[in-house]
Motif scaffolding. Structure first.
Motif, PDB file in Angstrom:
ATOM      1  N   ASP A  70       0.871  -1.155   0.000  1.00 34.58           N
ATOM      2  CA  ASP A  70       0.000   0.000   0.000  1.00 34.58           C
ATOM      3  C   ASP A  70       0.916   1.215   0.000  1.00 34.58           C
ATOM      4  O   ASP A  70       1.485   1.565   1.028  1.00 34.58           O
ATOM      5  N   LYS A 350      -3.221  -2.460  17.974  1.00 33.47           N
ATOM      6  CA  LYS A 350      -3.856  -3.531  17.203  1.00 33.47           C
ATOM      7  C   LYS A 350      -3.383  -4.887  17.730  1.00 33.47           C
ATOM      8  O   LYS A 350      -2.316  -4.974  18.326  1.00 33.47           O
ATOM      9  N   SER A 550     -13.917  -3.100   4.320  1.00 31.80           N
ATOM     10  CA  SER A 550     -12.590  -2.495   4.418  1.00 31.80           C
ATOM     11  C   SER A 550     -12.486  -1.642   5.674  1.00 31.80           C
ATOM     12  O   SER A 550     -11.512  -1.710   6.420  1.00 31.80           O
ATOM     13  N   ALA A 551     -13.509  -0.845   5.934  1.00 33.30           N
ATOM     14  CA  ALA A 551     -13.480   0.042   7.098  1.00 33.30           C
ATOM     15  C   ALA A 551     -13.500  -0.766   8.390  1.00 33.30           C
ATOM     16  O   ALA A 551     -12.801  -0.443   9.346  1.00 33.30           O
ATOM     17  N   GLU A 553     -12.374  -3.749   8.893  1.00 33.54           N
ATOM     18  CA  GLU A 553     -11.136  -4.499   9.096  1.00 33.54           C
ATOM     19  C   GLU A 553      -9.917  -3.597   9.243  1.00 33.54           C
ATOM     20  O   GLU A 553      -8.816  -4.087   9.483  1.00 33.54           O
ATOM     21  N   ALA A 554     -10.101  -2.292   9.089  1.00 37.79           N
ATOM     22  CA  ALA A 554      -8.951  -1.376   9.093  1.00 37.79           C
ATOM     23  C   ALA A 554      -8.161  -1.453  10.390  1.00 37.79           C
ATOM     24  O   ALA A 554      -6.974  -1.178  10.426  1.00 37.79           O
ATOM     25  N   GLU A 557      -5.066  -6.668  12.339  1.00 35.84           N
ATOM     26  CA  GLU A 557      -3.906  -7.141  11.584  1.00 35.84           C
ATOM     27  C   GLU A 557      -4.069  -8.603  11.217  1.00 35.84           C
ATOM     28  O   GLU A 557      -3.139  -9.239  10.746  1.00 35.84           O
ATOM     29  N   ALA A 561      -8.178  -9.698   7.480  1.00 36.22           N
ATOM     30  CA  ALA A 561      -8.385  -8.259   7.460  1.00 36.22           C
ATOM     31  C   ALA A 561      -7.581  -7.625   6.332  1.00 36.22           C
ATOM     32  O   ALA A 561      -8.046  -6.735   5.639  1.00 36.22           O
ATOM     33  N   CYS A 562      -6.363  -8.115   6.127  1.00 37.52           N
ATOM     34  CA  CYS A 562      -5.515  -7.539   5.082  1.00 37.52           C
ATOM     35  C   CYS A 562      -6.127  -7.785   3.710  1.00 37.52           C
ATOM     36  O   CYS A 562      -6.030  -6.953   2.824  1.00 37.52           O
ATOM     37  N   HIS A 565      -9.165  -5.408   3.541  1.00 33.59           N
ATOM     38  CA  HIS A 565      -8.904  -3.983   3.667  1.00 33.59           C
ATOM     39  C   HIS A 565      -8.395  -3.462   2.331  1.00 33.59           C
ATOM     40  O   HIS A 565      -7.329  -3.823   1.871  1.00 33.59           O
ATOM     41  N   ASP A 566      -9.203  -2.632   1.709  1.00 32.86           N
ATOM     42  CA  ASP A 566      -8.901  -2.147   0.380  1.00 32.86           C
ATOM     43  C   ASP A 566      -8.471  -0.688   0.518  1.00 32.86           C
ATOM     44  O   ASP A 566      -9.244   0.146   0.983  1.00 32.86           O
ATOM     45  N   VAL A 567      -7.252  -0.387   0.122  1.00 36.98           N
ATOM     46  CA  VAL A 567      -6.735   0.963   0.359  1.00 36.98           C
ATOM     47  C   VAL A 567      -7.418   1.996  -0.515  1.00 36.98           C
ATOM     48  O   VAL A 567      -7.411   3.186  -0.206  1.00 36.98           O
TER      49      VAL A 567
END
Lengths: 836, 55
Positions: A70, A350, A550-551, A553-554, A557, A561-562, A565-567
C-alpha cells in the motif's frame, strides 16, 4: 532477451512456478515475460523502466516474490524517518544540506541486487553517493537534503522489491568495526612474523651439522627474536590478558595453558638466544599464535553475521505507535514515533502489536503477553482500567490505551532482552566443553608439575624443555575449538539459508527431532488469503459492501483483514467495534449495525439462514457481511499453498521424520491441504489449548517435536515444543517464543536445517574424539621426553587446524535449490547493449 | 656466506615495511568488504545509466 531467460512456466522476476490463469506480463524490448503476481509485475516493470534491466542478465539467484504494498501507508511510515528528532540518532550532518545515513538492506540475494540498488538509488536526484557492503548487507548513503528526503530513497529501494531501514551505526556497529580492525592487525602481524621466522628456522633444521657457523646461527636467532617480539607482545596479548583475568577469578579457562605455553617457550628461547645454548622455538611460538588468532577471527566474523541478521529482524528504529489525533472527539489516527509520545496520549494497539509504553486500558478487552518481560508464558487478560506494560504484546483484539509513563526504552528493553537471551545462552554441549576444559587444564597443570619434578631428579638439564613440551603439546585448543568451531560454522550456514537461531539450544535439539508439527495458515500456506469473489446478497452495491468491510477491518492485523482492507475504498467511520476472537467483528457504520465474520456469527445478528448454494468449497474460506435486516454479501477468500510446501514435506519424510498438521481452520480445508501434501496425520478445528494437548501427547510418547508456526495462537505451542521455528513474516509474539526464525519463507530450508544440525552433531563428536585421542597419545610421549617443543608446537597446531577444517566442512553441506534454475554464468558485459 | 650478514637484517627490515603496509591497509578499510569488489568488477557494464530524473 537472452537464452538464460526463465522458461514460460516460471515467474520472470522471482522464478516461482506461475499460478494457473495468472496474467501479469512485463515487456522488455518488445519481448513479453510472464510474472506470477501484481507485486512481481510492478517491481519488474520498475526495474525495466528505470533502465536497469541489466539486473536480469547479471543475477545468479532469484529474489523473493515481491508483495503488493500500500504505497501511501508505506510512505507515511517511511516519512517518519525524515523527522529531525528521529534522524538525530542515525544521520550524520555534513556541510550545508549534505546528510549521511547507514542502512540495513533486506532481500539481497546476489551481487546483482547490489548493482541494481546502487544504480537505481544513484539515479535519484539529490543522491550524492551510495555504497553497499556485500558481506554485511549494509549501505552508506549520502544525499542533499534540499533536493531529496531519506524517505524517497527508502521508497526507491522498496520499489525495486527490497527494503531498507536505517540503523544506528554509532552503537554496536562501530564497536564491532574497531574490534575487527584490531583482530585483523593482530592476525596480520602474527602471520607475517610466522612466515619470516619460519624462513630463519628451516635452514637451521635442514643444514648438515657443522655447515652453519655459530655467528650465522646467532644472527638468525636474533632476527627471529626481533620478529617474534611483536607477535608475543602485540598479537598474543589477548591470551595473556585472558589468562590473568581467569586467574583473578580463580577459574581455569583455555587462556591459562595457552599463555603458559607461549610464555614458557618464548622465555626459554630468549634464554637460549642470549646464552648461545639450547634450542630456540620462535617458529613454534609464532605459528601457535597465528593459528589460534585465525580460529578466533573466523569465529568472530561468523558470530557477527548471525547477530547482524537478528538485528535486522527486530527493526528497532523507529518504533512507532498509532495515536488518536483528538480523542475522544474524533477517531482519526496518526502514526508517530514512540519517542514523541507524551503522558496522556491515547493510543490504538492492534492485535499482534507491541505495547509501546506503560499505560491504562481505556476501552477494549484483550490479553497481553508479557513473556518477554516477565517470562510468564500465559497471556494475561486486560480490560478497561487494567495496567499495560510497555514491551508486552497485545494478543487478541484492539485496545485503546492512555499513556502513563513514557520512556523510549520501554519497548526497546523487550527487544534487547530477546537479543541478549540469544547471545547469552550457550548451547548445553558448549557449556559441557567449557567445564571439561576447565578440569582438563587443571589436570594438565598437575601433570606438567609432576613431569617437571620427576625429570629434575632424573636429568635436570632436560627437565625444563620437557615441561615446555608437555605444556605446548597438550594445549587443549583442539578440545576448546572442537565445539565452538562446529557450532559457529553451522550457525553461519543456517543464517545463509535464511534461518536465524535465537536460542542457544536450537541446533542441538534440531538434530534429534523426530516429529514436525506444522500450522496451516501462514506456515504451509502464504497466510495471505486473497479476495477471490464477492457475492452480493442484499440491496447494497458491491462497492459499498467492499468499502464497509474495508473500514471494519482497518483496525485489525488478522490476515483476513488484510485481504478485505482495500486501500482505494472510500474511508468510512466505524463506531463501537467489538472483536470476537475466532468469529469476527461487529461495528456500526452510519448508524447501521454490521457484523463481518463467520456465517454463524453474522446469522446471530439477524437470525436468517444462509442460502444453501454458498456451501464452502475446498481450500477456500468464506466471510460474510450482514446487518440486522439480513445478509449483505459473501466474500470468498482463498489462500495459496507455498510453492515448496510439498517438496519440504517429502524431504522431511526422507529424513525419517513424522509430519503432522494441526490447524484451527475448518475440517474440509485442512483435509484438502493435508491430502495435497501427503500428510496423513492431521487435526482440524483446534484451539490453541487443543494444539498444546496434542503436542504434550506426542512428547509423552517420547517424540522430540519441532513446531513450525507463525501466528499469535501458535505462541504457547511454540514455547512448549522442544524446538520451535517461527515464520519471519509472522506475529512478533510467535517469533519471541520461537527458538529459530525462518526469514525467507522457504519451507524446504527446514529439512536443510535438520540435515545441517545432524551433521553438526556428528562433527562435534568427531572433533571431541580426535582431541581425546591426540591428547592421550601426545601427553605420555611428551612426558617421556620423546617430543621436542617444536614438534609439540607443530603437533598442536595441526591438531587445531584439523578440528577447524573439519568444522568448516559444515559450510559446504549440500542443499537443494528451491524452484530455481541452476546458477547461470554472468553475461559478458558486451551482451548488455539494449537501448532504452 | 658473509652476504647473509647483510641479507638477514635486510629481510627483517622488509618484513617490517610489509607489516606497516598491512596495518595501513587495515586502517584504510580495505578489509571491510572481502566479497563485494570481486563481484563489482564483473557487474561493471558499459550501459550508460539513465540521466538523472528531473524533479
Amino acid at each position: 532477451m537472452k537464452s538464460h531467460d526463465t522458461n514460460s512456466e516460471q515467474c520472470f522476476h522471482c522464478g516461482l512456478p506461475l499460478p494457473t490463469g495468472a496474467y501479469y506480463p512485463v515487456s522488455i524490448n518488445d519481448m513479453r515475460h510472464e510474472t506470477c503476481c501484481h507485486g512481481c509485475q510492478a517491481v519488474a516493470q520498475m526495474i525495466v523502466d528505470s533502465g536497469n534491466e541489466g539486473y536480469y542478465h547479471h543475477r545468479t539467484e532469484f529474489p523473493a516474490t515481491a508483495t503488493v504494498q500500500d504505497p501511501e501507508q508505506i510512505l507515511r511510515q517511511l516519512q517518519l524517518f525524515d523527522l529531525p528528532e528521529i534522524q538525530r540518532s542515525f544521520v550524520k550532518t555534513g556541510a550545508g544540506d549534505v546528510r549521511e545515513a547507514a542502512l540495513i538492506l533486506e532481500g539481497i540475494v546476489c551481487a546483482a541486487c547490489i548493482w541494481l540498488n546502487e544504480r537505481h538509488v544513484m539515479q535519484l536526484p539529490g543522491v550524492l553517493a551510495i555504497e553497499i557492503n556485500y558481506s554485511t548487507r549494509r549501505a552508506r548513503v549520502q544525499w542533499d537534503n534540499s533536493q531529496t528526503q531519506l524517505s524517497e530513497i527508502l521508497q526507491a529501494i522498496r520499489d525495486m522489491g527490497y527494503s531498507a531501514h536505517p540503523f544506528d551505526p554509532f552503537q554496536q556497529e562501530q564497536i564491532f568495526m574497531r574490534e575487527r580492525a584490531l583482530s585483523q592487525r593482530r592476525l596480520a602481524i602474527a602471520g607475517l612474523g610466522m612466515m619470516q621466522v619460519m624462513m630463519y628456522a628451516i635452514p637451521v633444521y635442514v643444514a648438515d651439522p657443522g655447515s652453519m657457523t655459530w655467528d650465522i646461527e646467532a644472527l638468525m636467532r636474533w632476527a627471529s627474536l626481533m620478529l617474534t617480539l611483536p607477535v608475543v607482545f602485540y598479537s598474543a596479548w589477548p591470551f595473556f590478558r585472558g589468562a590473568w583475568r581467569d586467574l583473578l577469578r580463580r577459574h581455569l579457562g583455555m587462556d591459562v595453558p595457552v599463555a603458559l605455553g607461549i610464555g614458557a617457550s618464548f622465555i626459554a628461547s630468549l634464554w637460549a638466544t642470549f646464552t648461545h645454548a639450547g634450542e630456540v622455538y620462535f617458529d613454534s611460538v609464532t605459528m601457535f599464535v597465528f593459528f589460534l588468532l585465525a580460529g578466533r577471527y573466523l569465529e568472530m566474523s561468523v558470530r557477527r553475521k548471525s547477530a547482524a541478521a537478528v538485528e535486522a529482524m527486530v527493526k528497532l528504529i523507529p518504533a512507532v505507535a498509532t495515536r488518536f489525533c483528538d480523542y475522544p472527539a474524533q477517531h482519526t489516527t496518526e502514526v508517530v514515533p514512540v519517542s514523541q509520545l507524551a503522558v496522556g496520549d491515547v493510543l490504538l494497539i492492534k492485535p499482534g502489536e507491541v505495547i509501546p509504553a506503560d499505560g491504562l486500558v481505556l476501552t477494549g478487552s484483550s490479553e497481553a503477553d508479557e513473556s518477554l518481560l516477565t517470562g510468564e508464558s500465559i497471556a494475561l487478560a486486560k480490560v478497561a482500567g487494567d495496567h499495560l506494560v510497555g514491551g508486552a504484546i497485545n494478543v487478541s483484539s484492539p485496545l485503546q490505551m492512555r499513556v502513563e509513563k513514557v520512556g523510549a526504552d520501554t519497548l526497546h528493553a523487550g527487544i534487547v532482552r530477546l537479543l541478549d537471551r540469544a547471545q547469552a545462552e550457550k548451547p548445553k554441549i558448549a557449556l559441557l566443553a567449557d567445564r571439561v576444559a576447565s578440569w582438563f587444564v587443571l589436570a594438565l597443570l598437575v601433570i606438567a608439575a609432576a613431569v617437571a619434578l620427576t625429570w629434575i631428579t632424573v636429568d635436570a638439564t632436560r627437565a625444563f624443555w620437557i615441561t615446555v613440551s608437555v605444556l605446548v603439546v597438550t594445549c587443549p585448543c583442539a578440545l576448546g575449538l572442537a565445539t565452538p568451531a562446529a557450532l559457529t560454522a553451522a550457525t553461519g550456514r543456517l543464517t545463509r539459508l535464511g534461518l536465524l537461531i535465537t536460542r542457544g539450544h536450537a541446533l542441538e535439539t534440531l538434530a534429534k527431532v523426530t516429529h514436525v508439527i506444522f500450522d496451516k495458515t501462514g506456515t504451509l500456506t502464504h497466510g495471505r488469503p486473497e479476495l477471490l469473489e464477492t457475492i452480493v446478497l442484499g440491496s447494497c452495491s458491491m462497492d459499498r459492501c467492499r468499502a464497509m468491510a474495508s473500514a471494519l477491518e482497518a483496525m485489525s492485523e488478522h490476515p483476513i483483514a488484510c485481504a478485505l482492507h482495500d486501500v482505494e475504498a472510500p474511508m468510512l467511520q466505524v463506531q463501537n467495534i467489538i472483536h470476537q476472537t475466532g468469529a469476527g467483528l461487529e461495528g456500526a457504520i452510519e448508524g447501521q449495525r454490521l457484523r463481518l465474520g463467520s456465517p454463524e456469527f453474522v446469522a446471530e445478528l439477524h437470525g436468517q439462514s444462509l442460502p444453501s448454494q454458498f456451501a464452502l468449497r475446498d481450500g477456500q474460506s468464506m466471510v460474510a457481511l450482514g446487518d440486522e435486516q439480513g445478509w449483505l454479501c459473501i466474500f470468498i477468500l482463498g489462500d495459496q499453498l507455498r510453492a515448496d510446501a510439498h517438496q519440504a514435506i517429502e524431504r522431511l519424510k526422507l529424513l525419517g521424520i513424522e509430519v503432522s498438521l494441526l490447524s484451527g481452520d475448518g475440517a474440509p480445508i485442512v483435509r484438502h491441504v493435508a491430502e495435497r501434501l501427503g500428510i496423513t496425520c492431521f487435526t482440524a478445528q483446534l484451539l490453541p489449548q487443543g494444539k498444546l494437548d496434542r503436542l504434550r501427547q506426542l512428547q509423552q510418547q517420547g517424540e522430540i517435536v519441532a513446531m513450525v508456526g507463525d501466528g499469535v495462537n501458535d505462541a504457547p505451542v511454540l514455547a512448549a515444543a522442544q524446538v520451535s521455528i517461527a515464520m519471519g513474516q509472522g506475529a512478533e509474539v510467535a517469533q519471541a517464543s520461537a527458538d529459530m526464525v525462518m526469514m525467507t519463507g522457504q519451507l524446504v530450508r527446514l529439512a536443510d536445517a535438520i540435515s545441517v544440525a545432524r551433521q553438526t552433531a556428528r562433527i562435534i563428536r568427531q572433533n571431541l574424539l580426535w582431541a581425546v585421542i591426540y591428547n592421550l597419545v601426545a601427553i605420555p610421549a611428551a612426558a617421556f621426553g620423546l617430543v621436542t617443543p617444536w614438534m609439540a608446537g607443530l603437533g598442536m597446531s595441526f591438531s587445531s587446524l584439523l578440528v577447524v577444517l573439519n568444522a568448516l566442512r559444515l559450510r559446504q553441506v549440500k542443499y537443494e535449490r528451491v524452484n530455481m534454475l541452476s546458477p547461470r554464468p554472468l553475461a559478458p558485459a558486451t551482451l548488455v547493449t539494449e537501448g532504452h | 656466506m658473509e652476504i647473509l650478514f647483510v641479507l638477514i637484517p635486510v629481510s627483517v627490515v622488509i618484513v617490517l615495511i610489509i607489516g606497516g603496509l598491512f596495518l595501513w591497509a587495515v586502517k584504510s578499510g580495505q578489509f571491510e568488504d572481502m566479497e563485494g569488489p570481486a563481484h563489482r568488477i564483473l557487474m561493471d557494464d558499459d550501459t550508460p545509466t539513465q540521466p538523472k530524473r528531473v524533479q
